[in-house]
Design a protein around this motif. Sequence first.
Motif, PDB file in Angstrom:
ATOM      1  N   UNK A 168       0.835  -1.208   0.000  1.00 43.52           N
ATOM      2  CA  UNK A 168       0.000   0.000   0.000  1.00 43.52           C
ATOM      3  C   UNK A 168       0.870   1.258   0.000  1.00 43.52           C
TER       4      UNK A 168
ATOM      5  N   UNK B 202       1.909   3.116  -2.510  1.00 45.86           N
ATOM      6  CA  UNK B 202       1.616   4.145  -3.500  1.00 45.86           C
ATOM      7  C   UNK B 202       2.801   4.428  -4.404  1.00 45.86           C
TER       8      UNK B 202
ATOM      9  N   UNK C  45       1.014  -4.705  -7.501  1.00 47.27           N
ATOM     10  CA  UNK C  45       0.420  -3.372  -7.374  1.00 47.27           C
ATOM     11  C   UNK C  45       0.953  -2.755  -6.096  1.00 47.27           C
ATOM     12  N   UNK C  46       1.026  -1.422  -6.094  1.00 42.87           N
ATOM     13  CA  UNK C  46       1.326  -0.684  -4.869  1.00 42.87           C
ATOM     14  C   UNK C  46       0.183   0.258  -4.535  1.00 42.87           C
ATOM     15  N   UNK C  47      -0.965   0.033  -5.161  1.00 42.45           N
ATOM     16  CA  UNK C  47      -2.113   0.913  -5.003  1.00 42.45           C
ATOM     17  C   UNK C  47      -3.175   0.399  -4.052  1.00 42.45           C
TER      18      UNK C  47
ATOM     19  N   UNK D 136       3.337  10.959   0.990  1.00 40.99           N
ATOM     20  CA  UNK D 136       1.942  10.877   0.574  1.00 40.99           C
ATOM     21  C   UNK D 136       1.014  10.429   1.696  1.00 40.99           C
ATOM     22  N   UNK D 137       1.619   9.924   2.794  1.00 39.94           N
ATOM     23  CA  UNK D 137       0.802   9.575   3.947  1.00 39.94           C
ATOM     24  C   UNK D 137       0.599  10.771   4.876  1.00 39.94           C
TER      25      UNK D 137
ATOM     26  N   UNK E 242      -2.619   2.944 -12.176  1.00 43.01           N
ATOM     27  CA  UNK E 242      -1.627   2.319 -11.303  1.00 43.01           C
ATOM     28  C   UNK E 242      -2.217   1.877  -9.973  1.00 43.01           C
ATOM     29  N   UNK E 243      -3.528   2.004  -9.816  1.00 43.45           N
ATOM     30  CA  UNK E 243      -4.091   1.725  -8.495  1.00 43.45           C
ATOM     31  C   UNK E 243      -4.422   0.261  -8.281  1.00 43.45           C
ATOM     32  N   UNK E 244      -4.707  -0.456  -9.354  1.00 38.98           N
ATOM     33  CA  UNK E 244      -5.115  -1.850  -9.236  1.00 38.98           C
ATOM     34  C   UNK E 244      -4.002  -2.775  -9.721  1.00 38.98           C
ATOM     35  N   UNK E 245      -4.299  -4.063  -9.742  1.00 44.17           N
ATOM     36  CA  UNK E 245      -3.293  -5.062 -10.081  1.00 44.17           C
ATOM     37  C   UNK E 245      -3.264  -5.379 -11.574  1.00 44.17           C
ATOM     38  N   UNK E 246      -4.041  -4.647 -12.387  1.00 47.77           N
ATOM     39  CA  UNK E 246      -4.190  -5.029 -13.789  1.00 47.77           C
ATOM     40  C   UNK E 246      -2.851  -5.043 -14.529  1.00 47.77           C
TER      41      UNK E 246
ATOM     42  N   UNK F 261       0.192  -5.256 -13.201  1.00 48.93           N
ATOM     43  CA  UNK F 261       1.033  -6.318 -12.644  1.00 48.93           C
ATOM     44  C   UNK F 261       0.681  -7.674 -13.212  1.00 48.93           C
TER      45      UNK F 261
END
Lengths: 266, 266, 266
Positions: free
Chosen positions: A8, A10, A36-38, B181-182, C11-15, C17
């Motif tokens: 997580x 980002x 993913x890092x999202x 970003x946190x 970039x938020x999901x695993x798609x 990756x």
Amino acid sequence: MIVTLLTDYGDEDEFVGVLHGVIASICADCRVVDLTHGIPRHAVRHAAVVLRNALPYMPAGVHVAVVDPEVGTERRAVALECDDGRLLVGPDNGVLSLAWPRFGGVVEAVDVSRSRHRLEPVSATFHGRDLFAPVAAQLALGAPLADSGERLDPDGLATIELSAATVAGGTVIAHAVVVDRFGNVALDLGHQDLTGTGLALGRSVEVEIGGARHPAAFARSFADVDAGDLLLYEDAYRTLALAVNRGDAAALLGIAPDDEVRLTPQ
Amino acid sequence: MIVTLLTDYGDEDEFVGVLHGVIASICADCRVVDLTHGIPRHAVRHAAVVLRNALPYMPAGVHVAVVDPEVGTERRAVALECDDGRLLVGPDNGVLSLAWPRFGGVVEAVDVSRSRHRLEPVSATFHGRDLFAPVAAQLALGAPLADSGERLDPDGLATIELSAATVAGGTVIAHAVVVDRFGNVALDLGHQDLTGTGLALGRSVEVEIGGARHPAAFARSFADVDAGDLLLYEDAYRTLALAVNRGDAAALLGIAPDDEVRLTPQ
Amino acid sequence: MIVTLLTDYGDEDEFVGVLHGVIASICADCRVVDLTHGIPRHAVRHAAVVLRNALPYMPAGVHVAVVDPEVGTERRAVALECDDGRLLVGPDNGVLSLAWPRFGGVVEAVDVSRSRHRLEPVSATFHGRDLFAPVAAQLALGAPLADSGERLDPDGLATIELSAATVAGGTVIAHAVVVDRFGNVALDLGHQDLTGTGLALGRSVEVEIGGARHPAAFARSFADVDAGDLLLYEDAYRTLALAVNRGDAAALLGIAPDDEVRLTPQ
């Protein structure tokens, strides 16, 4: 050997780049794939679901997941081997627990909190860098799991329980599990749960959330309904999900993870 | 050879992908690590601090930093070698200057503005593509630094000065340097500056910003305080920082880089 | 062999990756470059322009573009070979069509919708994973194009037509094509179109959008005008574009793709 990363952290800061640097410093030939890092911050269950869904598409290797709200406390850090040989690394908070059944379950596990592979001094807040990345890189290089930490009983590993949809009086009572960035909402309802529910491809369905009712179609794909229309569909992981063609179902429905979703065939 | 990249290009456009393509076109076997591309636009000092902190975790190689508000003007573009052999590449605006002391200082530097390695025609706005990426890739392939530009005196390189915390009447007067970003806020105060300040792990501290006073704990990690509570902690780079457990300290405190932060032990 | 990826997956999901995992599973030695995944959702034309601009900076290889609002319908999925040997893979909706003329045009094309390389069962919504990534990876491994699908006539491939600037009464009437994340606005006007327009480097120009008029300078680079000032400049792809030094031109001007922009030399 491949190392996959899911966090997580980002994309705005250097945290992910530092993980890559630590791994490359130890294992110059490792291939690193960012799963993913999202993941939403601290969303352990969301991460566990994504890992379960996506890992079958990764080559077998060392698979790291770091969503770790308890970092710096006494929570354990673990590395474990699945029956099919895949290695999973992360905090012992359940983030790995939905994935390992897909690979035959855990055959061996170690507590890596004081692993010989860790970077000293271990910071209190960045175990991805100081613990999980170096342990993963050493495992990818071929270090034996048993040498990477203290043996622990796999039965004591933390697990996550997902909700399950139920059927009552012709209505399926499901729950939102994961919302992706397009606003598509995955439910706790799979392809295999549909028998006898009356929900069927091509039929209409009423979707009730928070007392509000919305007409929807059970369709194959987004473009099977008009732009702006709601659909129920089987997503790419064979999970039932809600979407709006060219829109955002989560925003339209005001839905968040854990919310109840009632589906009634029309 | 490894090439690392740090820019303010963000992830929305193709700029970063183009850097990768240019490097891969020149050096098919180079490994490229994205340190981060999330530096706030034009934030040279922020980038310099991140590079200083993160580079020790990268394998030695060619390290590119492009945060370049003066692109297209007469500002110099430079490549330099540190005493330990690392090569740094970027605009001569100080972005590299906090990193090189970590690696023994600069032993050789060249002005690459008209480097033989550049891509012609050099655009006025995308020197990352036309200048920095090809120079870095050629250096990674083994091109001598002296052949990559015109020799210059390292003493003339632009540098960045950071603020320094001071102590007055039992209060530490520090400043915000970097916000991640946190919402965690790194201060200009290190582990080594704490002696004699009265600030100590486990003690309470009053945090004053813009006249408002906030109680905080000096703790090891986020989870050592309740959700929503403010803590002072030593971050993963041994810098003192402010955070809110499961929250956003920068938003809570209304703090931005350069703001004064007064810390008084309680 | 290199595989490049361009999508609107974010970039938020695993798609993304998962695409990397699928490719690495098939072709362990392929190098994968993420050209960008930040294309605005469903923005086929935007993606086509970015692909056209950026692909010349990529080593020759297999180039995938997936912006696919009609996924799951009967739209074709295609793979094609350009005269210079580059292979392009994506939906047959025009997303590839601005790129192939840069590489000599299409010499061979196949419909890969039912390719032997696809992953079964093919989902209705994630053809990137089940179709485009495995086809690209097999092509990168050396699979013949003719074996990867059913031959089709290249003349039947979908194409995208871009608008073109015109000149009327001393004013250039152009249109916004692509807005990047900095708010820079690329127009449908190239370096080669300037002859006889009176627009020239160093001169002033009046920019009219939606009836509002703004003074601007035709400059080489951002820093050639004061912070906050508007400039017309030739961007890194030799396209004329609008920007604000240290600002956001799209926000300042209230401009979006397709909007008309009138440029009058002063």
